[in-house]
Design an enzyme around this catalytic site. Structure first.
Site, PDB file in Angstrom:
ATOM      1  CG  HIS A 121      -0.246   0.276   2.517  1.00 34.72           C
ATOM      2  ND1 HIS A 121      -0.090   1.531   3.048  1.00 34.72           N
ATOM      3  CD2 HIS A 121       0.343  -0.571   3.391  1.00 34.72           C
ATOM      4  CE1 HIS A 121       0.553   1.454   4.197  1.00 34.72           C
ATOM      5  NE2 HIS A 121       0.837   0.190   4.435  1.00 34.72           N
ATOM      6  CB  CYS A 122       1.063   4.328  -1.681  1.00 30.45           C
ATOM      7  SG  CYS A 122      -0.529   4.667  -2.462  1.00 30.45           S
ATOM      8  CB  ALA A 123       0.051   8.089   1.385  1.00 30.90           C
ATOM      9  CB  THR A 124      -4.266   7.545  -0.945  1.00 27.38           C
ATOM     10  OG1 THR A 124      -3.591   7.363  -2.207  1.00 27.38           O
ATOM     11  CG2 THR A 124      -3.840   8.874  -0.329  1.00 27.38           C
ATOM     12  NE  ARG A 125      -3.513   6.166  -5.832  1.00 26.67           N
ATOM     13  CZ  ARG A 125      -2.861   6.553  -6.916  1.00 26.67           C
ATOM     14  NH1 ARG A 125      -2.304   5.676  -7.698  1.00 26.67           N
ATOM     15  NH2 ARG A 125      -2.746   7.844  -7.205  1.00 26.67           N
TER      16      ARG A 125
END
Length: 638
Positions: A29-33
């Site tokens: 995951h990243c910061a939003t997804r």
């Protein structure tokens, strides 16, 4: 188990059930997804995923099925998912699946190094802001106190809160680099700690003249690398790759001890004696250049950054900003770059809200208002891709203009954050260290939002009325029946395999953010017009042609995916802007073999960019293989 834990666990399980655990190869995951590498993208029901609580949108790109959840939520859902399922964190063939350019892949990898560090530096920034408030003479004066009255132990404890993250930042970066590039994270952490060892002269003290470097051989300066982001990053990347190489050749009986031994030894020699002095010098020059650009006269630097950042988000290049921001924070204690880039969020929210409130389509209005709220909370993709870009070039231009103006004003007033990781309504927390900075930032941010809203209401709402362009008599006659019956047939733009928009490897098209349409994988280099109309656009890169019909339908013929990046001469556009053209008329040729050799997809996409206002429904009339002039889709007007 708390209520929130159950909530995130349910979301995670629903996602896995819809996609299929056996279909998920890796998860990260990243910061939003939430980013999932899947074996069979076609088997996933996008509508079922989007119906899950907290899911704000999905798209598939670069070999990854990406589910937009938002900051904070994505971490919790990912944690719950990995508790129950043991997916690999990085797919073994993720890089081989990716169809992005090399620069984008490199930036994506580098961003993966810095994303895990954002919460640490964001929290530290808040501690610094609170310290500025607590130790402020005016604030203390309200209680009849002054800074000298604060006990030493409290000052020491606050210093521990505010200084630790930046003092050991190279250790965090080296750890994350080892983790991202396949090494053992704890080895990277130890190497990073060695870069800032108390036994070495402190880099800040050397820079101020309070300490001298250790000179080796009379010409190699040895210092600690406090605040040197690039040195830690390069050391971590090379160290991880070295460890992987050594583990392949090291006998199993010796691997546990001797692989870490040689990695640590060799990397410290390389970092301190060779790479460190060189890379640190390059980094210092780079930071100076960035600071000089930001502070160009008359706020010009902020104006350009405010304009460029939304475009970077659209292409995925915005991850590079995180790296620069980290370097600025480590070397100066401030982050003016996020201040200028942040106006994009305010502007995007204002434009999105204006478009949503003026829409006559209930579903678009509801989705748009939801996307506005999501943008205000820091997640921009639903508003940008789902509303602004779908509404045409005018709203996009207004958003860019307002973002640029906001950035220019903030640069002119020398406003700068002391942290990063917070956006839009939470972003003022990065300025509480100074009341004037905080007040100015809030005023400019709110003004940017209002300006974007008002200008969009006045000039950016897509036209519903019939277009007033004039066509020649022949074009009018050819369209007469179509206008009378309130329907239009789109014909094939070339010979080839017909594909649904949902199957196109570009979220802007597959999620119908640009509108309704279809794609064709070409067997021929010839490209024909799908409608009668007037050529209104030929892109600078020649990969896209816009056509407007007599009744205001705006049709875009987009040749290839990500082909805007191609510098070679692969497109030959035969028509010119202002020409009236007929269905089936040859409008361009594209060198499909050369495009394939470059590594891009050749799919030609026909899309109606003002579908929201003009199209009630698109019915596919044919599947399989298309021939020239075949009727592919029928458009039913509103």
């Amino acid at each position: 188990m708390g209520t929130n834990d159950n909530k995130y666990k349910n979301i995670a399980e629903k996602i896995v059930n819809v996609i299929g655990s056996e279909n998920i190869e890796s998860a990260t995951h990243c910061a939003t997804r939430l980013r999932l590498s899947v074996n069979d993208r076609e088997s996933i029901d996008d509508d079922a995923i989007e119906a899950i609580d907290e899911v704000k949108g999905v798209f598939y790109t670069g070999g990854q099925y990406q589910i937009i959840l938002g900051t904070g939520i994505v971490n919790n859902v990912y944690d719950e998912m990995t508790k129950t399922h043991h997916f690999e964190e990085v797919s073994k063939d993720t890089m081989s699946k990716q169809k992005q350019g090399r620069i984008q892949r490199a930036i994506r990898l580098l961003a993966d190094v810095f994303i895990p560090i954002i919460p640490v530096l964001g929290a530290t920034g808040l501690f610094l802001g609170l310290k500025g408030v607590v130790f402020n003479e005016s604030v203390l004066g309200l209680f009849g106190a002054n800074p000298d009255m604060i006990p030493n132990y409290i000052q020491t404890l606050i210093t521990v809160l505010t200084d630790t993250a930046f003092a050991f930042l190279p250790a965090f970066i080296a750890w994350s680099a080892f983790r991202t590039f396949g090494g053992t994270p704890v080895i990277g952490f130890l190497i990073g700690l060695m870069l800032v060892s108390p036994a070495l002269p402190n880099a800040y003290e050397v820079a101020s003249g309070d300490a001298n470097p250790i000179m080796v051989g009379g010409f190699i300066p040895i210092v600690g690398y406090q605040g040197s982001i690039l040195t830690a990053l390069v050391t971590g990347i090379i160290g991880a790759k070295l460890e992987k190489r050594l583990r392949k050749i090291m006998p199993n009986a010796l691997d546990l001890i001797f692989t870490p031994f040689f990695v640590i030894l060799l990397m410290m020699i390389v970092a301190l004696f060779i790479m460190g002095p060189i890379v640190h010098g390059i980094e210092a020059v780079g930071i100076t250049v960035v600071k000089s650009f930001i502070h160009l006269p008359l706020g010009l630097g902020g104006l350009l950054i405010g304009f460029i950042y939304p475009l970077a988000v659209m292409t995925g290049l915005h991850h590079m900003f995180i790296i620069v921001e980290t370097s600025l924070l480590a070397s100066t204690g401030f982050n003016p770059l996020i201040t200028l880039a942040a106006m994009y969020g305010f502007s995007n929210a204002g434009v999105c809200l204006a478009l949503s409130l003026r829409s006559q389509k209930a579903s678009f209005k509801t989705a748009g208002i939801s996307a506005t709220v999501t943008q205000l909370l820091g997640v921009s993709e639903p508003a940008l891709f789902g509303v602004v870009l779908r509404s045409g070039i005018k709203p996009l231009s207004i958003m860019l203009l307002c973002s640029a103006l906001g950035g220019g004003i903030l640069a002119l007033l020398n406003i700068q954050a002391n942290s990063y990781g917070l956006a839009v309504i939470l972003s003022p927390l990065m300025y509480i260290y100074d009341f004037s900075q905080l007040l100015t930032y809030i005023i400019v941010g709110v003004a940017t939002f209002i300006l974007g809203f008002i200008i969009t209401q006045m000039f950016g709402i897509p036209k519903v009325a019939t277009s007033n362009i004039e066509f020649d008599e022949e074009s009018t006659n050819n369209n007469k029946n179509e206008n009378t019956n309130k329907e239009m047939t789109l014909t094939a733009v070339t010979q080839g395999d017909i594909v649904s928009l949902a199957d196109i490897d570009d979220p802007v098209f597959s999620q119908r953010m640009m509108g309704e349409g279809f794609g064709i994988i070409p067997h021929s280099e010839d490209v024909y017009s799908p409608v009668n109309g007037k050529v209104t656009l030929i892109s600078d890169s020649k990969h896209a042609i816009g056509i407007e019909t007599q009744d205001g339908l705006e049709v875009l013929v987009h040749m290839g995916i990500d082909t805007v990046e191609i510098k070679e001469n692969v497109f030959n556009v035969i028509v010119a802007e202002g020409n009236f053209i007929q269905k089936g008329q040859l409008i361009a040729k594209m060198d499909i073999n050369k495009i394939i050799d470059i590594g891009k997809q050749t799919t030609i996409i026909t899309v109606i960019t003002n579908s929201i206002d003009k199209v009630d429904k698109l019915n596919m009339l044919k599947n399989g293989v298309s021939e020239k002039n075949d009727a592919i889709a029928e458009i039913l007007y509103k």
